[in-house]
Design a protein around this motif. Structure first.
Motif, PDB file in Angstrom:
ATOM      1  N   LYS A 230      10.933 -31.942  25.873  1.00 35.60           N
ATOM      2  CA  LYS A 230      11.763 -32.245  24.695  1.00 35.60           C
ATOM      3  C   LYS A 230      13.175 -31.699  24.827  1.00 35.60           C
ATOM      4  O   LYS A 230      14.148 -32.346  24.396  1.00 35.60           O
ATOM      5  N   HIS A 231      13.315 -30.519  25.426  1.00 33.58           N
ATOM      6  CA  HIS A 231      14.615 -29.839  25.424  1.00 33.58           C
ATOM      7  C   HIS A 231      15.328 -29.863  26.782  1.00 33.58           C
ATOM      8  O   HIS A 231      16.275 -29.107  26.981  1.00 33.58           O
ATOM      9  N   SER A 232      14.879 -30.730  27.683  1.00 30.23           N
ATOM     10  CA  SER A 232      15.443 -30.733  29.039  1.00 30.23           C
ATOM     11  C   SER A 232      16.627 -31.686  29.202  1.00 30.23           C
ATOM     12  O   SER A 232      16.969 -32.074  30.324  1.00 30.23           O
ATOM     13  N   ASN A 233      17.232 -32.064  28.062  1.00 32.00           N
ATOM     14  CA  ASN A 233      18.509 -32.783  28.107  1.00 32.00           C
ATOM     15  C   ASN A 233      18.430 -34.101  28.860  1.00 32.00           C
ATOM     16  O   ASN A 233      19.369 -34.489  29.562  1.00 32.00           O
ATOM     17  N   GLU A 234      17.275 -34.771  28.741  1.00 29.66           N
ATOM     18  CA  GLU A 234      17.057 -36.083  29.369  1.00 29.66           C
ATOM     19  C   GLU A 234      17.052 -36.042  30.893  1.00 29.66           C
ATOM     20  O   GLU A 234      17.147 -37.086  31.544  1.00 29.66           O
ATOM     21  N   LEU A 235      16.955 -34.852  31.491  1.00 27.17           N
ATOM     22  CA  LEU A 235      16.932 -34.757  32.959  1.00 27.17           C
ATOM     23  C   LEU A 235      15.509 -34.947  33.486  1.00 27.17           C
ATOM     24  O   LEU A 235      14.531 -34.602  32.816  1.00 27.17           O
ATOM     25  N   PRO A 236      15.376 -35.471  34.712  1.00 22.98           N
ATOM     26  CA  PRO A 236      14.048 -35.541  35.341  1.00 22.98           C
ATOM     27  C   PRO A 236      13.491 -34.141  35.566  1.00 22.98           C
ATOM     28  O   PRO A 236      14.237 -33.199  35.870  1.00 22.98           O
ATOM     29  N   LEU A 237      12.171 -34.011  35.433  1.00 19.32           N
ATOM     30  CA  LEU A 237      11.462 -32.747  35.696  1.00 19.32           C
ATOM     31  C   LEU A 237      10.556 -32.959  36.899  1.00 19.32           C
ATOM     32  O   LEU A 237       9.651 -33.802  36.854  1.00 19.32           O
ATOM     33  N   ILE A 238      10.820 -32.224  37.972  1.00 22.98           N
ATOM     34  CA  ILE A 238      10.006 -32.348  39.188  1.00 22.98           C
ATOM     35  C   ILE A 238       9.026 -31.189  39.223  1.00 22.98           C
ATOM     36  O   ILE A 238       9.425 -30.025  39.249  1.00 22.98           O
ATOM     37  N   PHE A 239       7.745 -31.505  39.204  1.00 27.06           N
ATOM     38  CA  PHE A 239       6.689 -30.495  39.057  1.00 27.06           C
ATOM     39  C   PHE A 239       5.703 -30.626  40.221  1.00 27.06           C
ATOM     40  O   PHE A 239       4.742 -31.382  40.139  1.00 27.06           O
ATOM     41  N   PRO A 240       5.955 -29.905  41.346  1.00 25.27           N
ATOM     42  CA  PRO A 240       4.934 -29.861  42.404  1.00 25.27           C
ATOM     43  C   PRO A 240       3.731 -29.113  41.856  1.00 25.27           C
ATOM     44  O   PRO A 240       3.833 -27.936  41.511  1.00 25.27           O
ATOM     45  N   VAL A 241       2.613 -29.799  41.749  1.00 23.33           N
ATOM     46  CA  VAL A 241       1.526 -29.259  40.933  1.00 23.33           C
ATOM     47  C   VAL A 241       0.235 -29.161  41.732  1.00 23.33           C
ATOM     48  O   VAL A 241      -0.112 -30.051  42.508  1.00 23.33           O
ATOM     49  N   HIS A 242      -0.454 -28.038  41.544  1.00 21.29           N
ATOM     50  CA  HIS A 242      -1.765 -27.832  42.147  1.00 21.29           C
ATOM     51  C   HIS A 242      -2.733 -28.852  41.543  1.00 21.29           C
ATOM     52  O   HIS A 242      -2.683 -29.125  40.334  1.00 21.29           O
ATOM     53  N   PRO A 243      -3.627 -29.439  42.352  1.00 27.17           N
ATOM     54  CA  PRO A 243      -4.552 -30.453  41.820  1.00 27.17           C
ATOM     55  C   PRO A 243      -5.324 -29.983  40.589  1.00 27.17           C
ATOM     56  O   PRO A 243      -5.565 -30.752  39.660  1.00 27.17           O
TER      57      PRO A 243
END
Length: 364
Positions: A230-243
């Motif tokens: 919600k608060h990330s200013n419309e920027l993409p969020l890249i989340f390398p995530v553990h399965p």
């Protein structure tokens, strides 16, 4: 000949031992009587920790892999101790060198001391004072039986002094993770996700979350993720995530067009993303160090940290685990008021050389 057995149990350990191995080899080529044996406990199996990972960081294939695998804390600790005792009896050494705070660090230290072998702890003395974290218990136990302490900060030195450690056993040398970061920075690799998503420098955020306090409390995790999106200013969020974390998020229905959950990345790929990011949101200790040195704003979703120098002199802010803390932190970031890194003493890329020189001075 000073024979050192070096322990690594998980990917961050290898990042920390890589420059020490390089410094030992350099010292050896200069005529010093020093050698090492690298033991991988196999505590973590990481598919990104392939031959290319070792090649990229200049690490030789381990001389031994104890292959303990996963299990409960007690199972892992016991299995490591049994197999490492066999390793030490078959391959005697003068000192055992451990790094960081994983289960292997503690288990191998105990095993070595019971065989009357001296223990060297690199990254000694750091404390979060949070006994709900397994790493804190590992740190405290390891430091209670260590013979020589190689530290990353003056605060770590002070923590050790308060427990009665004599000054001559404390060696303030700096941070080997930063040795690796600075030597590998010219070799960072652009990950496929960069072109796939059309990422641009300073126009996206990087996320990592793995601590049980964040990912196991499902409603809290959902609230955290919702607030970050919600608060990330419309920027993409890249989340390398553990399965495992990805499965929890999918079950919670956490998804958004700007939230990109990707496979875990290699060391060189991940730091390529961090270096060019607008900011990092994490609950990792090591990432706060790397982000600080690269002068990338870092928000840490924890209530405490064992690396306060990243807050005092680096770019890290401890914002806690309350989802309500996300909005003001993001507002500060996007208003351009985030702090810049200052010089962190001894985090200069030369730590490993200082460690090897001191070892030769003590034991040579």
């Amino acid at each position: 000949m000073l024979n050192i057995t070096i322990i690594a149990g998980a990917r961050p350990n290898f990042v920390k031992v890589a420059p020490i191995i390089k410094a030992i080899n350099s010292s050896k080529s200069n005529g010093n009587s020093i050698d090492f044996r690298l033991v991988h406990t196999g505590q973590h199996y990481d598919k990104k920790m392939s031959g290319s990972f070792f090649d990229q960081l200049g690490i030789p294939e381990p001389n031994a892999n104890l292959a303990v695998g996963s299990g409960t804390q007690a199972e892992q600790t016991g299995n490591i101790m049994v197999r490492f005792e066999e390793e030490l009896l078959a391959n005697p050494c003068d000192i055992v060198l451990v790094v960081g705070d994983v289960t292997s660090t503690m288990a191998c230290s105990i095993t070595a001391k019971k065989l009357n072998i001296q223990v060297i702890h690199v990254e000694a003395g750091i404390r979060s004072w949070d006994l709900s974290m397994p790493e804190e218990i590992n740190r405290m136990i390891t430091d209670s039986i260590t013979d020589h302490f190689f530290t990353t900060s003056e605060l770590a030195n002070e923590n050790l002094r308060k427990t009665g450690v004599k000054e001559e056993r404390i060696h303030f040398v700096g941070n080997t993770m930063i040795d690796t970061l600075l030597s590998q920075r010219p070799h960072f690799l652009k990950p496929p996700v960069w072109d796939e998503l059309g990422l641009q420098e300073n126009e996206y955020l990087v996320m990592t979350l793995h601590r049980p306090a964040n990912v196991d409390e499902e409603e809290k995790l959902k609230d955290l993720m919702d607030e970050i999106v919600k608060h990330s200013n419309e920027l993409p969020l890249i989340f390398p995530v553990h399965p495992r974390t990805a499965k929890i998020l999918n079950n919670l229905g956490v998804s958004h067009p700007r939230l990109h959950m990707v496979e875990p990345l290699s060391y060189l790929e991940f730091n390529y993303l961090v270096e060019k990011a607008k900011a990092v949101v994490t609950d990792s200790g090591g990432i706060t160090e790397e982000a600080s040195i690269m002068n990338v704003p870092c928000m840490t979703l924890r209530d405490n940290t064992e690396r306060p120098e990243t807050m005092e002199l680096g770019t890290n802010e401890l914002i806690g685990t309350n989802p309500d803390a996300i909005a003001p932190a993001m507002e500060k970031l996007f208003s351009g008021n985030w702090k810049e890194v200052q010089e962190i003493p001894m985090w200069d890329g030369k730590t490993s050389g200082r460690i090897v020189e001191k070892l030769l001075e003590i034991y040579g």
